[in-house]
Design an enzyme around this catalytic site. Structure first.
Site, PDB file in Angstrom:
ATOM      1  N   CYS A 386       0.831  -1.198   0.000  1.00 28.23           N
ATOM      2  CA  CYS A 386       0.000   0.000   0.000  1.00 28.23           C
ATOM      3  C   CYS A 386       0.873   1.258   0.000  1.00 28.23           C
ATOM      4  CB  CYS A 386      -0.965  -0.019   1.189  1.00 28.23           C
ATOM      5  SG  CYS A 386      -2.305   1.195   1.034  1.00 28.23           S
ATOM      6  N   HIS A 511      -3.270  -4.814   0.222  1.00 24.65           N
ATOM      7  CA  HIS A 511      -2.649  -5.375   1.423  1.00 24.65           C
ATOM      8  C   HIS A 511      -2.670  -6.903   1.314  1.00 24.65           C
ATOM      9  CE1 HIS A 511      -2.237  -1.804   4.063  1.00 24.65           C
ATOM     10  NE2 HIS A 511      -3.234  -1.335   3.350  1.00 24.65           N
ATOM     11  N   GLU A 513      -1.018  -9.064   2.738  1.00 21.15           N
ATOM     12  CA  GLU A 513      -0.805  -9.771   4.007  1.00 21.15           C
ATOM     13  C   GLU A 513      -2.100 -10.320   4.586  1.00 21.15           C
ATOM     14  OE1 GLU A 513      -0.946  -5.296   5.204  1.00 21.15           O
ATOM     15  OE2 GLU A 513      -0.327  -6.539   3.503  1.00 21.15           O
TER      16      GLU A 513
END
Length: 536
Positions: A386, A511, A513
C-alpha cells in the site's frame, strides 16, 4: 419443510488482565470444531464506543484488519481467518459504537415511542440481534467479548450474552472464561486466587463458565487445575491449561489433547466426530521442529514500533512464506523516522530484504522513500504494501521529474503530485469507513514479475487507501524502468509496480498480508522470501 438447525453459541470472556490471548483461544476452538466437519463462524464484540476499528491508532490498538467485504476490524479477525482458513465478513466485528448508533437511530425514527430507552432491554437486545444475525446458518458461532470482566464498558455485552442463553436455549450456549495464573518467584509457585476472583466477578454478572482456560508462563500442575475446578464450580473436564506455546498455531492441538473438542461437542449436543487435524499437525511440526536451511533478515521500515501487533498480519505472512521455503524470517525493526541519506547504509547493513508496510500521514514517510530508493539502487529485494508502493513511486519520481515529487497526502503543495487523492475520495468529509476498502480485482501484465509470482492473470486482493498513482506521470516513470505490472480492469488505477532488471522489487496498492495463511502464504510474500533465499 425441513427445520433449520439451531446454531450453537460459544462465548469467550477474559479476566485478570488484558492481552491473555482470548482471540487465539477463540480461534483455536473454531479450528478444532471445524476439523470435526462443523460449519463455524467467529465474531469479536468490542466495548469501545467507536463504530469500527478504522479510526483507532494502530500504535495503541494494533493493526486494522480488513475483511473481503470492506470491514475495518480488530486484529483478532486476522487470527480467526488464519486459524479457520476461511474468509469472514464485516459482521464478524461488532463495536459498541455501532450498537448505540443503531439504538439512537431507532429512537429518532420513532420505534420506541412511549418507551424510556435504556441499556436493558434496548441496547442489550440490539447486541443480541447482531450476534444472532452473524451466527445464522452456522453450526457453531464463537463470540469473543473484548476487554476484561469487571470493565465498566463490557457490562452491557455480558448482560446481553447472559440473556441470550435463555433466549436460544440453555443447551445451545456455553461460556469459556480465559484467566491468568501468575508465578511468584519468591515462593516458586503459581497462584490461583486471581483466577478464582475473576470467575467470581463473572458469576456476579449472572454467568457461570462451563470452561476455564488457564494461561500461564509455566506448566500448570494438575492439582492446581483441580483446585480451580473446586473453587469455581466447574467440571474438571472443563479446566484447561494453556502454558505459553512456542507458536500460537500449537494452541488448537493443546486444546484437542486436553479433550476440549469432545467436551464442547458433548455439552452442545453436536455428537462425537473425529477431528481431521493431520494437515494442522504437519504445519505445527514444521514450525516447531524444522531445521531451517536459511535465515533471512527482513528489514521492516516502520513508524509504529511500540509492539508487533501493529503489523501482525505482515509478520505472520513473512513467517508463513519462510516456512514454505525452509527459511527462518528474522524480523529487524528499521525506524523510518531515523533514516537519513547519511546513515541508511549503516542502518540497513546485513539486511537481506526490505518491507515497507502500510500507513498514513507524513511522519516517517521520508525514511520509507529513502528505503525504497536504496532497494532500487542496491538490488535489494523489496516488498511494498500500500504506502510501500506509493513511497517507491515517489523515490523513482524524484530521480526523474524532480526532488520535490511527493504525495499530496504528505505535501499538499508539491509541484509534482505523483501520488494524489482518488477522484471519488475528493468529496469525502467523514473519515470513518470511507476509504477504498475490501476486495478489488487486478489484471496482471503477461510476462511481468507479478504474473510469474501469482501464476495467473487476474487476482483479487484487499485494499485500504485514499490515494493512488497519478496517471500523468506513468509514461515518464515507465521510461525510467518502472513496470506497472498490475492495473485495475479499466486500466486506470495502478495496482502493482515493479522495477525492470531488479532481482525482486514488487509493490502492491493492496494489502496482500490479509490473505496469507499459515501453510498457504500469499504469492507476493512467498516470492519475496524466495528471492532473499536465492541471494543468500
Amino acid at each position: 419443510m425441513a427445520r433449520t438447525r439451531q446454531t450453537k453459541f460459544i462465548f469467550v470472556t477474559g479476566g485478570v488482565l488484558s492481552g491473555l490471548g482470548k482471540g487465539i483461544t477463540a480461534a483455536s476452538l473454531g479450528n478444532i470444531l471445524k476439523a470435526r466437519g462443523l460449519k463455524v463462524n467467529l465474531q469479536k464484540c468490542d466495548p469501545y464506543l467507536n463504530t469500527d476499528a478504522g479510526t483507532l491508532n494502530p500504535a495503541e490498538h494494533g493493526e486494522v484488519f480488513v475483511t473481503h467485504d470492506g470491514g475495518e476490524t480488530d486484529l483478532d479477525l486476522g487470527h480467526y481467518e488464519r486459524f479457520l482458513g476461511q474468509q469472514l465478513g464485516r459482521t464478524s466485528s461488532l463495536m459498541n459504537g455501532r450498537v448505540l448508533a443503531r439504538v439512537i437511530a431507532d429512537e429518532r425514527a420513532g420505534k420506541y415511542l412511549g418507551k424510556t430507552v435504556q441499556i436493558i432491554p434496548h441496547v442489550t437486545n440490539a447486541m443480541q440481534a447482531e450476534i444472532l444475525a452473524a451466527g445464522r446458518g452456522f453450526d457453531v458461532h464463537i463470540v469473543e467479548i473484548g476487554g476484561t470482566v469487571g470493565d465498566i464498558e463490557s457490562l452491557a455485552f455480558l448482560e446481553a450474552i447472559r440473556q441470550l442463553r435463555h433466549k436460544v436455549g440453555i443447551g445451545n450456549v456455553i461460556y469459556v472464561h480465559v484467566v491468568y495464573l501468575p508465578y511468584l518467584e519468591a515462593s516458586k509457585e503459581l497462584k490461583t486466587k486471581p483466577a478464582q476472583n475473576t470467575v467470581k466477578d463473572l458469576r456476579e454478572s449472572g454467568i457461570q463458565p462451563d470452561i476455564v482456560a488457564c494461561r500461564s508462563e509455566r506448566d500448570i500442575p494438575r492439582d492446581l487445575l483441580d483446585k480451580i475446578a473446586m473453587f469455581t464450580d466447574v467440571n474438571p473436564k472443563g479446566i484447561v491449561a494453556l502454558p505459553t506455546a512456542k507458536t500460537v498455531y500449537e494452541v488448537p492441538l493443546t486444546l484437542e489433547a486436553a479433550g476440549l473438542g469432545d467436551y464442547v461437542t458433548k455439552l452442545l449436543g453436536l455428537g462425537r466426530k473425529k477431528p481431521q487435524l493431520t494437515e494442522w499437525r504437519e504445519l505445527v511440526d514444521t514450525i516447531r521442529n524444522h531445521s531451517y536451511q536459511h535465515t533471512v533478515r527482513v528489514g521492516v521500515v516502520a513508524k509504529y514500533m511500540s509492539h508487533e501487533d501493529t503489523y501482525m498480519s505482515v509478520f505472520e505472512a513473512l513467517k508463513a512464506a519462510g516456512w514454505a521455503h525452509q527459511a527462518k524470517a528474522e524480523i529487524v525493526w528499521v525506524d523510518a523516522e531515523k533514516l537519513t541519506p547519511e546513515n541508511i547504509g549503516t542502518q540497513l547493513a546485513g539486511i537481506d530484504g526490505l518491507v515497507v508496510p502500510g500507513g498514513f500521514g507524513p511522519r516517517g514517510a521520508e525514511g520509507k522513500i529513502l528505503a525504497a530508493a536504496y532497494a532500487m539502487d542496491h538490488n535489494l529485494p523489496y516488498l511494498g504494501l500500500c504506502l510501500g508502493l506509493q513511497t517507491a513511486v515517489i523515490a523513482l519520481a524524484r530521480k526523474v521529474v524532480g526532488v520535490d515529487a511527493n504525495s499530496t497526502e504528505m505535501d499538499p503543495t508539491t509541484k509534482h503530485p505523483v501520488i494524489h487523492i482518488m477522484e471519488q475520495q475528493k468529496a469525502v468529509t467523514d473519515l470513518g469507513g470511507t476509504m477504498r476498502l475490501g476486495d478489488y480485482p487486478c489484471i496482471l501484465g503477461r510476462g511481468t514479475l507479478a504474473h510469474r509470482v501469482y501464476g495467473k492473470k487476474r487476482i483479487i486482493e484487499r485494499h485500504r487507501h485514499r490515494y493512488e498513482v497519478n496517471n500523468k506521470y506513468r509514461a515518464r516513470l515507465e521510461k525510467a524502468g518502472m513496470v506497472f505490472g498490475g492495473l485495475s480492469p479499466d486500466g486506470q488505477l495502478v495496482e502493482m509496480i515493479e522495477m525492470a532488471g531488479h532481482p525482486y522489487f514488487l509493490a502492491s496498492q493492496a494489502h496482500p498480508e490479509f490473505t496469507s495463511r499459515p501453510g498457504h502464504p500469499n504469492p507476493m510474500f512467498s516470492g519475496f522470501v524466495a528471492a532473499m533465499v536465492k541471494l543468500d
